[in-house]
Scaffold this active site. Structure first.
Site, PDB file in Angstrom:
ATOM      1  N   VAL A   1       0.844  -1.192   0.000  1.00 55.08           N
ATOM      2  CA  VAL A   1       0.000   0.000   0.000  1.00 55.08           C
ATOM      3  C   VAL A   1       0.880   1.243   0.000  1.00 55.08           C
ATOM      4  O   VAL A   1       2.068   1.195   0.299  1.00 55.08           O
ATOM      5  CB  VAL A   1      -0.931   0.029   1.236  1.00 55.08           C
ATOM      6  CG1 VAL A   1      -1.900  -1.128   1.171  1.00 55.08           C
ATOM      7  CG2 VAL A   1      -0.132   0.012   2.520  1.00 55.08           C
ATOM      8  N   GLY A   2       0.281   2.376  -0.373  1.00 55.49           N
ATOM      9  CA  GLY A   2       1.011   3.635  -0.345  1.00 55.49           C
ATOM     10  C   GLY A   2       0.809   4.402  -1.636  1.00 55.49           C
ATOM     11  O   GLY A   2       0.084   3.956  -2.536  1.00 55.49           O
ATOM     12  N   ASN A   3       1.450   5.541  -1.730  1.00 61.22           N
ATOM     13  CA  ASN A   3       1.187   6.380  -2.904  1.00 61.22           C
ATOM     14  C   ASN A   3       1.903   5.866  -4.152  1.00 61.22           C
ATOM     15  O   ASN A   3       1.417   6.040  -5.260  1.00 61.22           O
ATOM     16  CB  ASN A   3       1.504   7.859  -2.619  1.00 61.22           C
ATOM     17  CG  ASN A   3       2.976   8.085  -2.305  1.00 61.22           C
ATOM     18  OD1 ASN A   3       3.719   7.137  -2.074  1.00 61.22           O
ATOM     19  ND2 ASN A   3       3.397   9.347  -2.291  1.00 61.22           N
TER      20      ASN A   3
ATOM     21  N   GLU B   1      -2.482  -9.228  -0.639  1.00 63.43           N
ATOM     22  CA  GLU B   1      -2.857  -9.144   0.767  1.00 63.43           C
ATOM     23  C   GLU B   1      -4.054  -8.248   0.993  1.00 63.43           C
ATOM     24  O   GLU B   1      -4.983  -8.581   1.710  1.00 63.43           O
ATOM     25  CB  GLU B   1      -1.686  -8.547   1.554  1.00 63.43           C
ATOM     26  CG  GLU B   1      -0.840  -9.540   2.250  1.00 63.43           C
ATOM     27  CD  GLU B   1       0.311  -8.862   2.955  1.00 63.43           C
ATOM     28  OE1 GLU B   1       1.331  -9.523   3.084  1.00 63.43           O
ATOM     29  OE2 GLU B   1       0.209  -7.697   3.371  1.00 63.43           O
TER      30      GLU B   1
ATOM     31  N   ILE C   1      13.008  -0.075   2.688  1.00 59.58           N
ATOM     32  CA  ILE C   1      13.676   1.002   3.416  1.00 59.58           C
ATOM     33  C   ILE C   1      15.029   1.279   2.786  1.00 59.58           C
ATOM     34  O   ILE C   1      15.394   2.420   2.542  1.00 59.58           O
ATOM     35  CB  ILE C   1      13.814   0.632   4.911  1.00 59.58           C
ATOM     36  CG1 ILE C   1      12.435   0.724   5.581  1.00 59.58           C
ATOM     37  CG2 ILE C   1      14.828   1.538   5.605  1.00 59.58           C
ATOM     38  CD1 ILE C   1      12.405   0.264   7.026  1.00 59.58           C
TER      39      ILE C   1
ATOM     40  N   ASN D   1       7.694  -1.294  10.554  1.00 59.82           N
ATOM     41  CA  ASN D   1       6.459  -2.064  10.687  1.00 59.82           C
ATOM     42  C   ASN D   1       6.808  -3.540  10.897  1.00 59.82           C
ATOM     43  O   ASN D   1       6.830  -4.017  12.010  1.00 59.82           O
ATOM     44  CB  ASN D   1       5.559  -1.870   9.469  1.00 59.82           C
ATOM     45  CG  ASN D   1       5.105  -0.418   9.314  1.00 59.82           C
ATOM     46  OD1 ASN D   1       4.874   0.259  10.307  1.00 59.82           O
ATOM     47  ND2 ASN D   1       5.006   0.064   8.099  1.00 59.82           N
TER      48      ASN D   1
ATOM     49  N   GLY E   1       3.796  -9.643   4.561  1.00 57.51           N
ATOM     50  CA  GLY E   1       3.713 -10.682   3.549  1.00 57.51           C
ATOM     51  C   GLY E   1       4.748 -10.526   2.457  1.00 57.51           C
ATOM     52  O   GLY E   1       4.741 -11.288   1.486  1.00 57.51           O
TER      53      GLY E   1
ATOM     54  N   LYS F   1      14.466  11.497   4.262  1.00 59.42           N
ATOM     55  CA  LYS F   1      14.862  12.560   5.206  1.00 59.42           C
ATOM     56  C   LYS F   1      15.562  13.707   4.475  1.00 59.42           C
ATOM     57  O   LYS F   1      16.680  14.119   4.847  1.00 59.42           O
ATOM     58  CB  LYS F   1      15.787  12.002   6.310  1.00 59.42           C
ATOM     59  CG  LYS F   1      15.141  10.949   7.188  1.00 59.42           C
ATOM     60  CD  LYS F   1      14.294  11.547   8.279  1.00 59.42           C
ATOM     61  CE  LYS F   1      13.562  10.454   9.050  1.00 59.42           C
ATOM     62  NZ  LYS F   1      12.422  11.002   9.817  1.00 59.42           N
TER      63      LYS F   1
END
Lengths: 502, 502
Positions: free
Chosen positions: B268-270, B292, B362, B382, B386, B406
Site C-alpha cells: 500500500v502507499g502512494n 494481501e 527502506i 512495521n 507478507g 529525510k
C-alpha cells in the site's frame, strides 16, 4: 551389451572431441550433475582442451555453464582451469572454480535450486544453446534412462537447441526405474497443483523424453562419479547430533508427531551423518526423507530399517559407498526415488510434507540470521543451494555448526552476520556443540539471550555479552540493538589480524 | 434489524467492559484485524481501561497480542498506551506500539504472514487463551459472517479456549458472501494440495464456524475501520510508477505473457497507487489481483474495467474510499474475494499463480539485498508482513523506493543493508525515481553496476563508486567485494551526524 538400445541414437555415437566441437565461444551449456553425481565425464574435458587450444591460438573462448548443482573435477575443475567459464550458475563447490570466482575472474550466480528450472524456462537467464547430459542408457523407444542425478536435466533437454548425451556404463543398470520425472509442470498462468502427497508418491515417468532431432552427438563413457569422502564424525559432530536428537524427541512428544516423525531434509557432511547415525537408535520408525541428496547416512538408515525410503534429486555418496551401492542397487530399488530438483526442492511440496530441514552454516548472528555462503561477507564458499527452499518452507528449520572455525580464530556466532542467506524468520533452531537454541516465537533480544548463552563458544561469549551491553544504549532503536560501526568489526579484525578475538 | 440472527448468541450480548473482564493478566489474545480493517473496536479499549485500573492499583497486567497484521488506534494504540502489551506479533504499524517496541519496553516478533496460522496451530507460539474477533453478523445457524478483514480469524476461532465476538453494524451487510473461508488446511503429515488454480476460484465457504460453547461474550458495535489516508502520488511516485509500467510492458512482450498479465500483488502507499493508475492506461485487460490487501487503486482499476477481480485478505482503503465502498458494495460483490491470510499469502498459491509482487523497501544494497523493516539496523518500522511470501515465490519480485529519505540525508541505496529481509535471490527488480535495475541472472558485481548506475541518487552515486573501487582491492574475496569495517559506516554516520553523506 550396449546401453544404447535405439538404433538412430547408436548412429550418433562419436568421440568426446567430436561432440565438444559442437560447442562454441559464447555458448551457454546446460550440464547435468548434482553434487558429484551424474555429471558428464568426457565432453567437458574435451571442451576444456578445445578452449585451451583456442586460447593458445589467441582466440577468445569462454562458455556460460549451467548445471543442477556442483559437479566433479572433470567438469568444473577442468573448465575453470582452462579459464573457459565466463559465467556459472546455480551452485559450485569445485576448488579451482571457487578460486577463480573469488579472484573476480569468473562470474557466478548462486540461486535457490528449486527456481533454476522455472526461471530458465521463463527466459530469465537467457537462451540455452546446448545441453550436455549424462544418462545411464537409452531405451529402444529413444527415451533416456537418467543417471545418478536428475537435477535440471529434464529442463535442459526441453529448452536447449542442441543436445549431447553421455551414456555412462559405470552407472548400474539397476538405476532404471528409480527415477520419477514429472512432466506436469507449466508456467503461470497455467500451473496446477503438484499431485504429490507423500515422500514416496510417484507422479511422473521413469525416463526423460528428448526430441531426437536435437541430439547432435552421443558419447559412450565408463567413469565413476566423484564425491569427496566425508571425514568421520568427531566429538564436535557427535555433540551437535546429540543436541539435535534430544530436541527432535522432545518436539515429537510436544507436537504429537507420528512415529515416522516428518520427512527429513539434510545437507551433507559429517554432522548430518552423525545425526543419521543417532536416528537409527532413536524411537522413530518407518521414517522417510524428502531431500536434495542421498548421502551415506541415509543408506545406513535404510539398512537398519529406520528409514523406509528416501526421495531426492541425486546421490551424494562417498566413493566407498557409491561402489557399494552400485554392487547392491537391487535392494534399494524400491526405497529410493530421484526427481527433478524443481520437484525435490519445491516449496509447495516442502511445506505440504512438513520437512524437518537440517543444514549447515558459516555464521549466525545473535538475532538468528544465518550466513551459509560468504566468508567475511565477500568470499563465496559454495552457494545457497536448496537451503532456502527447505528452511523457509519446512515444518522446522534447524541450522547447525561447530561454534568456532580455524582453530578458534573465527566465531560462528557473531554480532551481525556479514552476509544473509536465511533471515531470522526462517531459522527456528540453531545448534552448536555448546548447545541448542529453540528460537520459535521469540523476539530479537530473547533470541540473542539464547543464542549467546547456548550456542556461542565460551571464548567469544563475553565479547558478545559486551557488545550487547553497549548496543543496548548506543543503538538507534532497541528492538534489535546494534552498533552499525562495530557490528562487522569482528570480520574486519579477522581480515586484518587473522583472529576475530580482540 | 439485529445483525445477530441466532438466539443463543443474542443471549450472550454484553457490554465491552463485561466482555473484557474475561481477559486476565498473562493471557494471550488473538485479535482480528488486518491493516486497519476488521479489528475489534470496543473490547480492546475496555481492556486497556481494566489494565490501567490494575496498574493504578499496583497490580501487574499485561497481555500477549496476536493479530492478522496491523490494526487501529483503538486496539494497538490503546493497549500500548496503557503499557498493556507484553508481546506482539506478527505485524504492527501503530506509532505508540512502535515507540514502545523501539524503546525496548515491548517484545515484538514480526513474522511471514502466511506462517502465522500454521505455526500457531502447530503450537510453536504457545497456547491462545481468548480470541476477540470482529464480525459483521451471525447467521440463524450460528455461523459468523466475517468483517472487512479475514486475517487469522479462522485459526483464532479454532484454537482459542474462549471467544469474544464484536458484531459491527458499521460494516456493510453486503460483505456477506464476499469471503471464501477455506477449511481444508491440515498440519503435516496430512496436508493436501490447496485446490485453487486462479485468483477468482472459490474453494471454501462464506462464513466462519465457531464452537458456541466457547463464546463467552458478544458485543455490539457500530464503528468505522480506520486506515490512514494516503498522500496523493508526487513526482517521485509518478517516476517510479512510470519505470515499472515500462518494464511490465516490455516483460509482457518478452515473455509472451497473456493480456491479463499475471496476478498482481501490491503493497500500500502512494507509489503502488500511482502504479495502479498507470495500469489503467496500459495495454492490459481482464487483470486480476492475488494480494494481501485491496487498496484505493484497485477499486479504481475495477471501476475502469482493467481489473476483473481482486483476491485479498483485507480491505485497506482510505477513509473516503471505505465510506464509498460501504455505500456501493453491491457493485463489487462479485469482483472481490477475502480469504484467510494463510491462503492469500500462501507460497504454494503465489508460486502457482505467478504473482507479480510489488513492495516497498527502506534500503537496498549494491548487491540487491533488501531491508524492509529495520531503520539503521535496529529500529523497526512495521514488519516483514507478507513481502517475503510474495517476493520469494512470485513470478517477479519488484522492490520500489524513492532513492533518498529525510530530505536527502539517507540514501536508499547503501554499500550494505543494515538488516536483511529479502536476500538478493528474492529481488529481481529494484526501482527508484532514478531508474530501474533488472537483476535477473546477474552475478553480484554486475548487479552492483546496475543498481548504482540506475537507482542510486546522484548525490550518493560517487560515494558508492568510491566504496566499490576500494572494496575491489580491500575485500577478503572478490565475488561480492566488501569492506566489513566500513560497510555499515553510512548508518553509523547518520546516527552520529544526522546525514549519511561524508
Amino acid at each position: 551389451m550396449s546401453r544404447i538400445a535405439n538404433k538412430s541414437f547408436r548412429a550418433k555415437i562419436v568421440d568426446a572431441e567430436t561432440a565438444a566441437s559442437f560447442i562454441h565461444h559464447g555458448d551457454t551449456i546446460g550440464m547435468s550433475g548434482f553434487t558429484g553425481s551424474g555429471y558428464p565425464k568426457a565432453v567437458p574435458g574435451a571442451l576444456a582442451a578445445r578452449i585451451e587450444a583456442g586460447h593458445a591460438a589467441g582466440d577468445p573462448f569462454k562458455v556460460r555453464v549451467w548445471s543442477g548443482a556442483s559437479t566433479g573435477p572433470e567438469l568444473d575443475g577442468a573448465l575453470a582451469k582452462a579459464d573457459g567459464i565466463e559465467f556459472r550458475m546455480p551452485y559450485n563447490s569445485d576448488p579451482i572454480a571457487r578460486q577463480k570466482i573469488n579472484a573476480g575472474e569468473m562470474d557466478y550466480f548462486d540461486m535457490h535450486l528449486s527456481q533454476v528450472a522455472p526461471m530458465a524456462w521463463e527466459g530469465f537467464l537467457g537462451p540455452l544453446d546446448t545441453a550436455v547430459i549424462e544418462i545411464s542408457g537409452i531405451t529402444p523407444e529413444g527415451d533416456l534412462i537418467p543417471s545418478s542425478s536428475v537435477g535440471n536435466n529434464k529442463t535442459w533437454l526441453d529448452i536447449a537447441d542442441k543436445v549431447i548425451l553421455e551414456v555412462n556404463a559405470w552407472q548400474t543398470p539397476m538405476l532404471d526405474g528409480m527415477h520419477d520425472i514429472y512432466y506436469g509442470t507449466a508456467l503461470p498462468p497455467n500451473r496446477v497443483p503438484i499431485p504429490l502427497l507423500k515422500s514416496d508418491d510417484r507422479i511422473g515417468q521413469p525416463h526423460f523424453r528428448v526430441d531426437p532431432d536435437k541430439v547432435v552427438a552421443v558419447v559412450e563413457t565408463e567413469a565413476p562419479d566423484r564425491n569427496a569422502p566425508f571425514s568421520p564424525p568427531d566429538a564436535t559432530a557427535e555433540a551437535i547430533a546429540g543436541h539435535i536428537l534430544e530436541f527432535l524427541k522432545w518436539e515429537a512428544r510436544r507436537a504429537g508427531l507420528p512415529p515416522s516423525l516428518l520427512p527429513l531434509q539434510s545437507g551433507v557432511g559429517n554432522v548430518p551423518n552423525a545425526v543419521m547415525a543417532g536416528l537409527i537408535a532413536a524411537p522413530f520408525e518407518q521414517m522417510t526423507a524428502f531431500t536434495e541428496v542421498i548421502q551415506d547416512g541415509m543408506l545406513d538408515m535404510i539398512e537398519s530399517g529406520t528409514l523406509r525410503m528416501a526421495s531426492a534429486t541425486a546421490f551424494s555418496l562417498s566413493p566407498d559407498r557409491a561402489a557399494f551401492f552400485n554392487d547392491n542397487a537391487e535392494r534399494y530399488r524400491d526405497k529410493l526415488i530421484l526427481r527433478p530438483q524443481d520437484i525435490s526442492n519445491n516449496p509447495e511440496l516442502v511445506r505440504r510434507l512438513g520437512c524437518i530441514a537440517m543444514n549447515g552454516l558459516i555464521e549466525a548472528d545473535i538475532y538468528g540470521n544465518v550466513n551459509s555462503t560468504h566468508i567475511m561477507g565477500s568470499k563465496i564458499q559454495n552457494g545457497i543451494g536448496g537451503s532456502g527452499d527447505f528452511a523457509r518452507n519446512g515444518y522446522l528449520s534447524i541450522f547447525m555448526t561447530p561454534s568456532t572455525a580455524k582453530g578458534g580464530a573465527i566465531s560462528a556466532i557473531v554480532p551481525q552476520v556479514s552476509h544473509v542467506d536465511h533471515i531470522s524468520q526462517d531459522v527456528q533452531v540453531i545448534v552448536t556443540e555448546q548447545g541448542l537454541a529453540d528460537l520459535r516465537g521469540l523476539p530479537p533480544r530473547k533470541r540473542a539471550d539464547l543464542i549467546v548463552e547456548n550456542c556461542a563458544h565460551p571464548a567469544y561469549r563475553p565479547m558478545l555479552q559486551d557488545y550487547r551491553a553497549r548496543a543496548a544504549s548506543a543503538s538507534f532503536g532497541r528492538h534489535a540493538p546494534s552498533i552499525p560501526g562495530e557490528a562487522l568489526s569482528w570480520h574486519q579484525r579477522f581480515m586484518d589480524t587473522g583472529d576475530m578475538k580482540a
